[in-house]
Every structure is written in C-alpha cells, then in structure tokens.
Design a protein around this motif. Structure first.
Motif, PDB file in Angstrom:
ATOM      1  N   ASN A  62     -11.300   8.657  -4.649  1.00  0.00           N
ATOM      2  CA  ASN A  62     -12.154   7.490  -4.434  1.00  0.00           C
ATOM      3  C   ASN A  62     -11.341   6.205  -4.518  1.00  0.00           C
ATOM      4  O   ASN A  62     -11.516   5.279  -3.707  1.00  0.00           O
ATOM      5  CB  ASN A  62     -13.270   7.474  -5.477  1.00  0.00           C
ATOM      6  CG  ASN A  62     -14.224   6.322  -5.262  1.00  0.00           C
ATOM      7  OD1 ASN A  62     -14.493   5.930  -4.139  1.00  0.00           O
ATOM      8  ND2 ASN A  62     -14.733   5.758  -6.348  1.00  0.00           N
ATOM      9  N   GLN A  63     -10.430   6.131  -5.486  1.00  0.00           N
ATOM     10  CA  GLN A  63      -9.587   4.950  -5.598  1.00  0.00           C
ATOM     11  C   GLN A  63      -8.607   4.853  -4.438  1.00  0.00           C
ATOM     12  O   GLN A  63      -8.271   3.752  -3.992  1.00  0.00           O
ATOM     13  CB  GLN A  63      -8.849   4.976  -6.936  1.00  0.00           C
ATOM     14  CG  GLN A  63      -9.764   4.796  -8.138  1.00  0.00           C
ATOM     15  CD  GLN A  63      -9.039   4.998  -9.440  1.00  0.00           C
ATOM     16  OE1 GLN A  63      -8.115   5.802  -9.540  1.00  0.00           O
ATOM     17  NE2 GLN A  63      -9.464   4.274 -10.465  1.00  0.00           N
ATOM     18  N   PHE A 100       0.825  -1.205   0.000  1.00  0.00           N
ATOM     19  CA  PHE A 100       0.000   0.000   0.000  1.00  0.00           C
ATOM     20  C   PHE A 100       0.864   1.263   0.000  1.00  0.00           C
ATOM     21  O   PHE A 100       0.592   2.224  -0.720  1.00  0.00           O
ATOM     22  CB  PHE A 100      -0.920  -0.040   1.214  1.00  0.00           C
ATOM     23  CG  PHE A 100      -1.772   1.185   1.400  1.00  0.00           C
ATOM     24  CD1 PHE A 100      -2.647   1.596   0.415  1.00  0.00           C
ATOM     25  CD2 PHE A 100      -1.682   1.934   2.568  1.00  0.00           C
ATOM     26  CE1 PHE A 100      -3.436   2.729   0.579  1.00  0.00           C
ATOM     27  CE2 PHE A 100      -2.469   3.056   2.754  1.00  0.00           C
ATOM     28  CZ  PHE A 100      -3.348   3.459   1.749  1.00  0.00           C
ATOM     29  N   GLU A 101       1.919   1.257   0.772  1.00  0.00           N
ATOM     30  CA  GLU A 101       2.813   2.418   0.815  1.00  0.00           C
ATOM     31  C   GLU A 101       3.523   2.624  -0.515  1.00  0.00           C
ATOM     32  O   GLU A 101       3.741   3.768  -0.942  1.00  0.00           O
ATOM     33  CB  GLU A 101       3.837   2.245   1.942  1.00  0.00           C
ATOM     34  CG  GLU A 101       3.373   2.791   3.268  1.00  0.00           C
ATOM     35  CD  GLU A 101       4.505   2.907   4.263  1.00  0.00           C
ATOM     36  OE1 GLU A 101       5.568   2.290   4.021  1.00  0.00           O
ATOM     37  OE2 GLU A 101       4.320   3.594   5.274  1.00  0.00           O
ATOM     38  N   ASN A 102       3.893   1.548  -1.181  1.00  0.00           N
ATOM     39  CA  ASN A 102       4.537   1.683  -2.492  1.00  0.00           C
ATOM     40  C   ASN A 102       3.601   2.351  -3.495  1.00  0.00           C
ATOM     41  O   ASN A 102       4.019   3.180  -4.310  1.00  0.00           O
ATOM     42  CB  ASN A 102       4.976   0.317  -3.002  1.00  0.00           C
ATOM     43  CG  ASN A 102       6.083  -0.280  -2.162  1.00  0.00           C
ATOM     44  OD1 ASN A 102       6.816   0.452  -1.481  1.00  0.00           O
ATOM     45  ND2 ASN A 102       6.211  -1.590  -2.202  1.00  0.00           N
ATOM     46  N   LYS A 103       2.316   2.012  -3.448  1.00  0.00           N
ATOM     47  CA  LYS A 103       1.355   2.660  -4.340  1.00  0.00           C
ATOM     48  C   LYS A 103       1.201   4.135  -4.007  1.00  0.00           C
ATOM     49  O   LYS A 103       1.099   4.975  -4.913  1.00  0.00           O
ATOM     50  CB  LYS A 103       0.006   1.939  -4.241  1.00  0.00           C
ATOM     51  CG  LYS A 103       0.022   0.531  -4.803  1.00  0.00           C
ATOM     52  CD  LYS A 103      -1.350  -0.117  -4.692  1.00  0.00           C
ATOM     53  CE  LYS A 103      -1.327  -1.530  -5.246  1.00  0.00           C
ATOM     54  NZ  LYS A 103      -2.644  -2.211  -5.125  1.00  0.00           N
ATOM     55  N   LEU A 104       1.200   4.448  -2.714  1.00  0.00           N
ATOM     56  CA  LEU A 104       1.101   5.859  -2.329  1.00  0.00           C
ATOM     57  C   LEU A 104       2.313   6.649  -2.820  1.00  0.00           C
ATOM     58  O   LEU A 104       2.167   7.783  -3.307  1.00  0.00           O
ATOM     59  CB  LEU A 104       0.983   5.974  -0.809  1.00  0.00           C
ATOM     60  CG  LEU A 104      -0.299   5.449  -0.152  1.00  0.00           C
ATOM     61  CD1 LEU A 104      -0.218   5.629   1.358  1.00  0.00           C
ATOM     62  CD2 LEU A 104      -1.525   6.142  -0.714  1.00  0.00           C
ATOM     63  N   ASN A 105       3.481   6.072  -2.719  1.00  0.00           N
ATOM     64  CA  ASN A 105       4.681   6.770  -3.184  1.00  0.00           C
ATOM     65  C   ASN A 105       4.672   6.961  -4.693  1.00  0.00           C
ATOM     66  O   ASN A 105       5.095   8.008  -5.190  1.00  0.00           O
ATOM     67  CB  ASN A 105       5.926   5.985  -2.756  1.00  0.00           C
ATOM     68  CG  ASN A 105       6.106   5.969  -1.250  1.00  0.00           C
ATOM     69  OD1 ASN A 105       5.690   6.903  -0.554  1.00  0.00           O
ATOM     70  ND2 ASN A 105       6.715   4.916  -0.737  1.00  0.00           N
ATOM     71  N   SER A 106       4.189   5.965  -5.423  1.00  0.00           N
ATOM     72  CA  SER A 106       4.112   6.119  -6.885  1.00  0.00           C
ATOM     73  C   SER A 106       3.116   7.208  -7.282  1.00  0.00           C
ATOM     74  O   SER A 106       3.359   7.972  -8.220  1.00  0.00           O
ATOM     75  CB  SER A 106       3.731   4.785  -7.525  1.00  0.00           C
ATOM     76  OG  SER A 106       2.432   4.387  -7.116  1.00  0.00           O
ATOM     77  N   SER A 109      -9.231   0.704   1.965  1.00  0.00           N
ATOM     78  CA  SER A 109     -10.163  -0.339   2.410  1.00  0.00           C
ATOM     79  C   SER A 109      -9.629  -1.728   2.073  1.00  0.00           C
ATOM     80  O   SER A 109      -9.749  -2.667   2.876  1.00  0.00           O
ATOM     81  CB  SER A 109     -11.533  -0.134   1.760  1.00  0.00           C
ATOM     82  OG  SER A 109     -12.072   1.126   2.083  1.00  0.00           O
ATOM     83  N   GLN A 110      -9.011  -1.867   0.911  1.00  0.00           N
ATOM     84  CA  GLN A 110      -8.504  -3.177   0.511  1.00  0.00           C
ATOM     85  C   GLN A 110      -7.353  -3.630   1.393  1.00  0.00           C
ATOM     86  O   GLN A 110      -7.265  -4.814   1.752  1.00  0.00           O
ATOM     87  CB  GLN A 110      -8.064  -3.122  -0.957  1.00  0.00           C
ATOM     88  CG  GLN A 110      -9.212  -2.994  -1.940  1.00  0.00           C
ATOM     89  CD  GLN A 110      -8.735  -2.787  -3.358  1.00  0.00           C
ATOM     90  OE1 GLN A 110      -7.538  -2.813  -3.642  1.00  0.00           O
ATOM     91  NE2 GLN A 110      -9.677  -2.583  -4.266  1.00  0.00           N
ATOM     92  N   VAL A 111      -6.471  -2.713   1.760  1.00  0.00           N
ATOM     93  CA  VAL A 111      -5.350  -3.133   2.601  1.00  0.00           C
ATOM     94  C   VAL A 111      -5.844  -3.535   3.982  1.00  0.00           C
ATOM     95  O   VAL A 111      -5.320  -4.495   4.597  1.00  0.00           O
ATOM     96  CB  VAL A 111      -4.289  -2.011   2.672  1.00  0.00           C
ATOM     97  CG1 VAL A 111      -4.791  -0.822   3.482  1.00  0.00           C
ATOM     98  CG2 VAL A 111      -2.993  -2.541   3.275  1.00  0.00           C
ATOM     99  N   LEU A 112      -6.852  -2.882   4.498  1.00  0.00           N
ATOM    100  CA  LEU A 112      -7.412  -3.287   5.782  1.00  0.00           C
ATOM    101  C   LEU A 112      -8.127  -4.632   5.673  1.00  0.00           C
ATOM    102  O   LEU A 112      -8.075  -5.449   6.614  1.00  0.00           O
ATOM    103  CB  LEU A 112      -8.371  -2.212   6.301  1.00  0.00           C
ATOM    104  CG  LEU A 112      -7.724  -0.907   6.768  1.00  0.00           C
ATOM    105  CD1 LEU A 112      -8.787   0.078   7.225  1.00  0.00           C
ATOM    106  CD2 LEU A 112      -6.727  -1.166   7.894  1.00  0.00           C
ATOM    107  N   GLU A 113      -8.783  -4.860   4.541  1.00  0.00           N
ATOM    108  CA  GLU A 113      -9.435  -6.157   4.344  1.00  0.00           C
ATOM    109  C   GLU A 113      -8.406  -7.279   4.292  1.00  0.00           C
ATOM    110  O   GLU A 113      -8.620  -8.367   4.847  1.00  0.00           O
ATOM    111  CB  GLU A 113     -10.262  -6.126   3.057  1.00  0.00           C
ATOM    112  CG  GLU A 113     -11.483  -5.224   3.107  1.00  0.00           C
ATOM    113  CD  GLU A 113     -12.543  -5.735   4.043  1.00  0.00           C
ATOM    114  OE1 GLU A 113     -12.562  -6.959   4.296  1.00  0.00           O
ATOM    115  OE2 GLU A 113     -13.351  -4.925   4.537  1.00  0.00           O
ATOM    116  N   ARG A 114      -7.287  -7.034   3.634  1.00  0.00           N
ATOM    117  CA  ARG A 114      -6.232  -8.045   3.562  1.00  0.00           C
ATOM    118  C   ARG A 114      -5.643  -8.325   4.943  1.00  0.00           C
ATOM    119  O   ARG A 114      -5.375  -9.476   5.307  1.00  0.00           O
ATOM    120  CB  ARG A 114      -5.129  -7.583   2.616  1.00  0.00           C
ATOM    121  CG  ARG A 114      -5.502  -7.597   1.151  1.00  0.00           C
ATOM    122  CD  ARG A 114      -4.282  -7.292   0.299  1.00  0.00           C
ATOM    123  NE  ARG A 114      -3.227  -8.254   0.558  1.00  0.00           N
ATOM    124  CZ  ARG A 114      -1.963  -8.105   0.136  1.00  0.00           C
ATOM    125  NH1 ARG A 114      -1.625  -6.997  -0.520  1.00  0.00           N
ATOM    126  NH2 ARG A 114      -1.062  -9.019   0.397  1.00  0.00           N
TER     127      ARG A 114
END
Length: 953
Positions: A828-829, A802-808, A835-840
């Motif tokens: 929104n994404q 998740f952090e890698n996506k935020l940095n990108s 939400s997806q990272v918390l679900e994982r």
C-alpha cells in the motif's frame, strides 16, 4: 441401738451394683417413687442375698454397647447431696429419653432461649415471656389489630380479606416473570397486570406494604416481557448475525433469571426474602432493558456492536457482576464480526467460497468488492474493480488506522493466494499449524500479556516456515539448473496427499466417533454462571474497577491491534518480496519511466525521426510511385494530408519500441521484435495506439500545423493482474496525460531546432535580418529551457528519488536477518509512493487543474512558434499567396515577447508563493517531497529571464 445402718453396711452393696451404670441411673430416678420410702429403705436390704457375678460389658465388636455418658455420682449419697437444680435435672432427663443406646448417641440439642432475670436466678424457675411490642406478639396479634373495628393504626385494613400466604407469594413470583396467576391477570389493552381482587392482604402484613411489593414485581414482569419480545423479534429472517447473537445472549440471561425466581426462590420464608428475589431480578434485567431500548430493528452489525460497546463502557465503574455480564454479551455478539475479521486476516480458515475480486457487489465485514469510477481533473473517467474499505461499516470503537491495516493485510493476502498459490501464506494448513492467536475481547492485563507472548510465538513460527520454504525452493531451483532430478518414487494410492494406511485409520476413527452416544449439552454457560453467582452472593460488591483492568478506550487496541499488526508485518513483507522478485515490479515501473516519461534517449530519437524528419521516405501511398523500402516516417510539417492512416502509423512506428527497450541491457532474446507480424513481447504489451478523442479534439488534430496535431497518438500498456494494486488505472491515466504533453515538447524541440538550422543557413534568402534572428534564437532558447526543465527537473529529479526508495526497499528485503517489524513499507505504501511521484511530476509540468491557466499560456506561446514555422516554410517554398493572410514576423515576435513576459511573471509569483508555503508547512514535509521551498522546481524557470531581459524593473 439405733436403726441407722453403719458405715460398713452402707458399703456392703455388691460390686455389680456399683459398676452397672443403668443401676445408678435407676437408683436416682426411683429414690422417691419406686420404693416409696426414700433411699433409707434401699439401705436396709439384708446381706443374705446371693452374690452375683459382675456383668461383663462388651467394649469391642459389632454388638458393643454405646457410651451414654458417665453418672454424676458413684453412689446414691453423692447424687442426693448434689446441688443440681430442677431445671437442669429436667433437661438431662429429656436428653436421656431422646437418646437411643442401640443407634448411637444423638447430638446435643442447643438449649432454647429463655428470658432470664435475677428473680429466676434466685428461685430457679423460669417465668413465661411477655412481649413488650406488638411486632413481637406474632402475626395473630397484628391481624387482630388490623381487623379491629376502631382501626387504631389508621391503615384502612378492617374489611380487607386475608388470603393464603403461600398462594400469594407464588402469585407475586409469577408476576415478577410476567405470568398470570390466581391473583393477577394480564389486561388485553396495554398488556399490564391487574389484581383480580379489589383488595387483599396476607397474615402479618398490611395491604399498603403488599402493594409496594406488587408494584416492584409488576415492573420487573413488564421488563421481562419486553426483553422476551425483543428477543423474539430479533430472530426474524432479515436480522443480522450480531442481532441474533444479542438475542441469544439475552434469552440465556432471561432463562437464568426465570430459573432463579421460579425454582430456587419458589418458597420464600418471608416477605423480605420475596422482595430480595424481586430486587435481584430487577437489577439483572434493568441494564438489558436500557440496551434493548437503544437498538431499533434492522440495525446493521457495526452499529449494534458500537451501541453495546458504549453501553458496557458506561458500567465500567459499576457493580462487578453487571460489568461481567455486559462484557460477556459484548464478547458473544462480537463473535460473528471477529470471525469475519480473522478470515480476512488469514488467521482462521475461510468458510464457504473464497471472497475474491470477482464477487462484485458482495460485502464481508467492512470489506466490499465494488467498481469505482475515477474522474480526473478534466472529466475523464476510468473504472477500477478492487476490494474497497467501507469505512461506514467499521464499528466506532475500532481505530481507523487498525481498520486500514486489517484491510490492507487481507488484500495483500488475497494477492498471494491468487498469484502465488504455492507460497506458505497461501496455505491455510500451515498457518493453522502455527496456532495463530484468536482475536477476542480482553478485559484484563494478564490476558493481554499472554496474548503478546502467543503473538510472538506465532510470528517466529511463521517466519521460520517461510525461511525453510525459501531455502527448499532455492535448493530445487539450483538442482533443476544442474539437471539433477529427484529419484522417482513408487506410485501409491493417495488421496489429496494421504496414503492408504492413513485413510484407513481416519475412516476407523470416524466410524468410532459416530458410534459414540450423543453428549447432552450443558445449559450452564458463562452468562448463567454470572447470574447465578450474583443471586448466590458469591461475587463481592466491587464498585471500583480493579487495577488489573485497562481503560475501556484501550480495549479495542489491546485486543485486536496486536494480532493485526503481527499479521500485517508478515504478509506485507512477503507481498513486497513477491512483487520485487517474482513479479518484477521495478521492471514495469522503469518501463513507464523510459517510454511514457521519455526517459529512454534512443526512444526519443527514433520517435522524433519517425514523426518529424522530412528526409525519410513518406508513408503516404502515391499513385504511380512505388515505395523504395527504406526507412519511412510520417513527416509531420512536410505533407498536406493529415492525420495519417493506421497503416501509415504501423509502417512509421514499427520497431521503435522494441529497439529502444532492447537497448537498456535487457535480454535480447526476450525483446526481439517480429517486424513482419508486429507482435510486441514487451512487458504489459506496450505498443502504440490511437487515443479516444472528442469531436472538438478530432477537429484540432486535423490541422498539421496546430499544437494538437499529435494528440491522437498514445502508448497502450496493460497492467499485469498481479501489479494492478501498484500500477492502477488512475496511474495509467496520469502517464497518458504526461506523455501527451511531453510529445508536444518533443515536437517543439524539433521545430525550433529546424528553424535555427534554416535561419543560419546561407541559402535562406527570405529571412528578415533583425526580427527573424531574434525570434528564432529566443524561441529556440525558450523551448529548449522548457524541455530541459520538464525532462531533467520535473521528471528526472522526482523519479530519481522514487527509484532510490525502491532500491532501499529491495536491499532491505534481501537481508535474511532483517526483522519484519523494522520494514516500514508495504504494498500500500509502495502504491502511495508511486502516486506521490506522479503528483510531483504533474505539478512540475503544470498538469494540475489549478495550473490550467499557466499551461494554456505556455501552449499559446508554442502556437506562436508553430505559426512562425509555418510562415517560414511557406516563404521558403515561394508560396507567398498562401502566406499573405499570416501576420508578419515583427508582429508575431512582439506577441511572443509579451506572452513570455507574462509567463515569467506567473512563474515568479508561483515561486514566491511556494517559498512562503514551505515556511508554514504544518505537516513537516520536506520541500523536496512537496515541491515547495527556496529550491522549488518552478523557480528554475526564472532562468529564462537572465538579466531581466523580458521583465525589466
């Protein structure tokens, strides 16, 4: 000597007799009557007459004589010798008699049609025309035949009275519009029309023919009345905006039809022309009648739009004028809905009070502000007030993805307007100055291509304005840091940024505008023109749709998808930029990772010592014993009273959060903690708090040796208002559940490590050599493996992705030349990624509802370990009496092995199921994102059974 004149005598006539045209005509007309003796007497005139001068003919000037044509002969001899027939001479004389030489020559009239035969060609005389058929004999003959007593035509019109034709035609036209007349009256029972005479006809037509025309007119009149009643009922106070717009459009068409029938066609020349007028009116009204029959009263706007769109699509390959009329109706009734969409997107100035999150219960278009209650898997509720997409209010023709894009764009725009009012996108005047394309229905490719060009121009203009604003903001920020102030400007009279001269000019222009006379509005609108062109046959029948018209199903996407996508790209990109730069969303997300998910090592260490270390000074107040002022802790497991009071929690946990937060490289000045006041300057006012528990949960917390002893402790975090779309109350509820479980794991780690130390200590004399050593080592290995799996795999792996996506995303936003259409992310994404990272994480930590039995089994294993730790503590203190009721170590060890074996078996089954599911994943999601596959996180727990120690096969 003969009496015949010689050749010289013949040519002795004076010149003016030859040059005067009227004399030539006179000679030809009076050759047999004027002189009574023929032309011979004229030639016997003596030459003794005085010669006259020629008459000068005025050929120029105002008083010139008009040319009346040249004579057919220069002298009477040529006129006499001509072979002109009697009929030609008569026509020529009639033409000359009608010509007026003083006013000019009249246009030659066409010759009347004549019945020509070979006999008339030979004789030169015309014979009278004798009709061969009854229809050619005229109306009188047909009326005589109809009234003949024998009734040879068997039409039963012998006694039928004939009325005046003009009055009858006028009455039929009134019947076509649903009006009463002298021959037709409306009945009060069913509001139909009835003829006032039993039977009637007009000259030249039978009663049966007229009855067919009357039925057509009566049907057209009934349709006209139904549509009029529908329009009147639509103007009720409870009617929606689209219903009123539909009624207005229908009323305009009814007025055009009424004008055509009552004004343009009020004097029909024949019954066929009257029937044509009725048929044209019926053709116009029939589609409207079908549409009105499908729309009941009090129908919402979205259903009206859907019905009109469906009705118009059925006439896609019909006559052109019907398509144009229904398309124009769809355009008009969609105007209120389109205006609300434009106001939500920001491409139109918002009329009235701004639509904000505080307007609870209000609805605008398909957007509503509502309180939504979220319930987790275990029945816990949390409320959230936000904009909601009411999918039921979206018209059926609008695709769901476009509706969601419009909704998210408008919500992100409200975020900018609320929390960043100085931004370019928050200023309506800047957006309007770039002339955003209007959203409207487009029905041809030329308009669609033109819309794409205007969208590209608007997008480029907005991006340039944003870039200039960002550059100006950076310039001001740099100068403010350097201490450079802008030069002071003189104080001037201004009003909302407008100087005195501009205000004076605007006032003068306003006065001039109000001084102008009112302009009469023209009633000739687009719908009227379509109906008039149909009546005037200016539109050719085009039953097949032309090639420049797209398919009807593509019209909503081509008409509204382009501007919605362009606005979404601009607004979403700027919203993300503000979230990262101005609101620092990464800092708040990292805060959750460090504290709720125990990602901060210093926080874990300080919290463990404050809660479990028995060597710290106790926070309990003891009579007669003063506190030493050292580091204090709750000492769970080393005290008899539990749970601690609020003052004890404050003393034990004071400074834990601040010190851990300051150790992450954040500015020290902003993270210093006032230990005396307990103030927390942490983001989101992060602090410790007490969780709301039920009566059953409170009873479990009363036992210090139970696994639920620390369930009352939680972390309190308040999401900043500008980040509520990214960190929602549901997310905070998930964080709280994860923290509750990880706090139990933290306690178990401390307990098994303490047991391991006590067991290896040579001072411990109560340890049973074989069973106790096995139990302590296996429990320490099991708990450490579970903790390592939870923290290092279940939390860290998912969060690192998740952090890698935020940095990108942040790197892409920092590129100034990056086009907005290449950015695949939006707020929104970003929320969905959160939400997806918390679900994982919750899936890896067995916190899903379907994983509840596995979590219960794991808690039972932890309970056995805590039970053994209590027994060992009591035995070490020499309190054998209190430990008599406890089971011995051998029994607890056997129970521990049994449950661990079941737990490993369950994990192996979940791993195999995940491997099979990864091969059949329909959506193509990667195993890393879904948590399934050969590298499933749950498969890592199988390392607990190295060498099949627990599950021997």
């Amino acid at each position: 000597m003969t009496d015949e004149p010689s050749e010289a005598d013949v040519f002795a006539i004076p010149d003016f007799w030859k040059t005067s045209r009227w004399l030539d005509q006179l000679a030809s007309e009076t050759s047999t009557s004027l002189f009574g003796h023929g032309l011979d007497a004229l030639y016997n005139v003596k030459s003794t007459s005085l010669p006259l001068e020629p008459i000068a003919v005025d050929t120029d000037g105002f008083f010139k004589l008009p040319e009346v044509g040249e004579s057919h002969a220069d002298d009477p001899d040529e006129l006499q010798d001509s072979d002109m027939t009697a009929s030609t001479i008569q026509e020529h004389q009639e033409f000359e008699d009608k010509s007026d030489i003083w006013t000019g020559v009249s246009e030659p009239q066409p010759r009347p049609s004549a019945f020509r035969t070979w006999e008339t060609f030979k004789t030169g005389t015309l014979q009278p025309y004798i009709p061969m058929l009854l229809s050619e004999a005229g109306q009188g003959a047909y009326d005589a035949l109809l009234s003949w007593p024998t009734d040879s035509l068997n039409l039963q019109n012998t006694s039928t009275p004939a009325v005046e034709t003009r009055a009858y035609f006028t009455s039929v036209l009134a019947l076509c519009l649903g009006r009463e007349s002298v021959f037709f009256a409306r009945t009060t029972e069913d509001w139909t029309f009835k003829c006032t005479l039993p039977e009637l006809r007009v000259s030249g037509y039978s009663r049966q023919v007229l009855q067919g025309v009357q039925r057509q007119a009566a049907k057209c009149g009934s349709t006209f009345l139904r549509l009029g009643a529908f329009c009147q009922s639509s103007y009720a106070p409870s009617s929606s905006r689209c219903a009123i717009a539909l009624a207005s459009a229908m009323s305009q068409i009814l007025q055009a039809v009424e004008h055509r029938v009552s004004v343009d066609g009020r004097f029909p020349e024949s019954l066929l022309q009257l029937q044509t007028t009725i048929r044209e009116a019926s053709t116009i009204l029939r589609p409207l009648d079908d549409l009105a029959a499908r729309i009941p009263r009090d129908l919402p706007d979205e259903e009206i739009l859907s019905l009109v769109f469906q009705e118009a699509s059925t006439f896609e390959f019909s006559e052109r004028y019907i398509r144009d009329m229904l398309c124009e109706i769809l355009q008009r009734i969609s105007s209120p809905w389109v205006e609300s969409v434009e106001e939500w997107l920001g491409t139109r100035r918002e009329v009235g009070m701004p639509f904000a999150r505080s307007n609870i219960g209000e609805t605008k278009g398909f957007v509503t502000v509502d309180v939504e209650v979220f319930i987790d898997d275990f029945g816990r509720e949390v409320e959230d007030i936000d904009f909601r997409l009411d999918i039921g209010r979206v018209p059926q023709f609008l695709p769901s993805d476009i509706a969601e894009s419009i909704f998210e764009t408008g919500r992100n725009l409200r975020f900018i307007r609320t929390f960043h009012p100085d931004h370019i996108l928050a200023r309506s005047d800047v957006i309007m100055s770039n002339r955003p394309p209007a959203a409207r229905w487009l029905f041809d490719w030329a308009s669609i291509l033109d819309l794409e060009d205007r969208i590209a121009q608007y997008q480029d203009g907005i991006l340039d304005a944003i870039q200039e604003s960002r550059s100006a903001t950076a310039y001001v920020a740099v100068h403010s840091k350097l201490g450079v102030d802008e030069p002071d400007s003189d104080l001037e009279l201004t009003f909302f940024g407008v100087d005195e001269s501009t205000m004076e000019q605007r006032l003068i222009e306003s006065m001039d505008h109000f001084s102008r006379p009112l302009i009469e509005s023209s009633s000739d609108d687009s719908l009227s023109r379509i109906v008039q062109e149909k009546f005037s046959s200016e539109i050719e029948d085009d039953s097949i749709a032309s090639d420049d018209t797209p398919h009807w199903s593509l019209l909503p996407i081509l008409s509204f998808g382009g501007i919605a996508a362009a606005q979404a790209r601009i607004v979403n990109r700027e919203s993300l930029r503000l979230l990262f730069e101005a609101n620092n969303v990464q800092l708040h997300l990292k805060l959750q990772r460090d504290f709720h998910l125990l990602g901060n090592g210093l926080f874990c260490s300080r919290l463990s010592h404050a809660l479990f270390d028995p060597d710290l000074e106790t926070t309990e107040r003891q009579a007669g014993i003063a506190m030493q002022g050292g580091v204090m802790g709750l000492r769970l497991g080393g005290r008899d009273t539990w749970p601690p009071g609020s003052s004890e929690l404050r003393l034990a946990l004071m400074g834990v959060l601040g010190e851990a937060y300051g150790s992450q490289g954040v500015t020290k000045a902003s993270t210093s903690i006032n230990r005396d006041s307990g103030a927390s300057p942490l983001p989101g006012d992060l602090s410790f708090a007490v969780r709301d528990l039920s009566e059953e949960e409170i009873n479990k917390c009363m036992n210090p040796d139970a696994l639920e002893a620390l369930d009352f402790l939680r972390l309190s975090y308040t999401t900043p208002p500008e980040l509520t779309w990214i960190i929602t109350p549901v997310h905070l509820m998930h964080y709280d559940r994860i923290f509750k479980l990880l706090l139990r794991i933290l306690r178990m780690l401390y307990v098994v490590n303490r047991l391991y130390q006590d067991t290896n200590s040579r001072l411990n004399t109560w340890v049973e050599e074989d069973t106790s050593y096995r139990f302590v080592r296996e429990s320490q290995h099991f708990v450490s493996s579970i903790a390592s799996y939870f923290l290092d795999s279940g939390v860290a792996i998912a969060w690192q992705s998740f952090e890698n996506k935020l940095n990108s995303i942040r790197v892409h936003l920092d590129k100034p030349d990056a086009a907005p259409d290449k950015c695949a992310y939006s707020p929104n994404q970003l929320r969905d990624m959160h939400s997806q990272v918390l679900e994982r994480i919750m899936y890896a930590l067995f916190l899903r509802k379907r994983q509840l039995p596995v979590l219960k089994l794991l808690e039972e294993i932890f309970g056995i370990v805590l039970q053994y730790a209590k027994q060992s503590r009591l035995q070490a203190l020499g309190e054998e009496g209190e430990s008599a009721e406890l089971a011995n170590s051998a029994h607890m060890y056997a129970e521990f092995r049994k449950k661990v074996q079941v737990f490993i078996t369950v994990c192996r089954g979940l791993s195999e199921k995940a491997r099979a599911s990864s091969k059949n994943t329909a959506d193509g999601a990667s195993s890393e994102d879904s948590g399934f596959g050969d590298d499933s996180l749950i498969a890592q727990l199988l390392k607990l059974d190295m060498g099949d120690y627990y599950c021997r096969r």
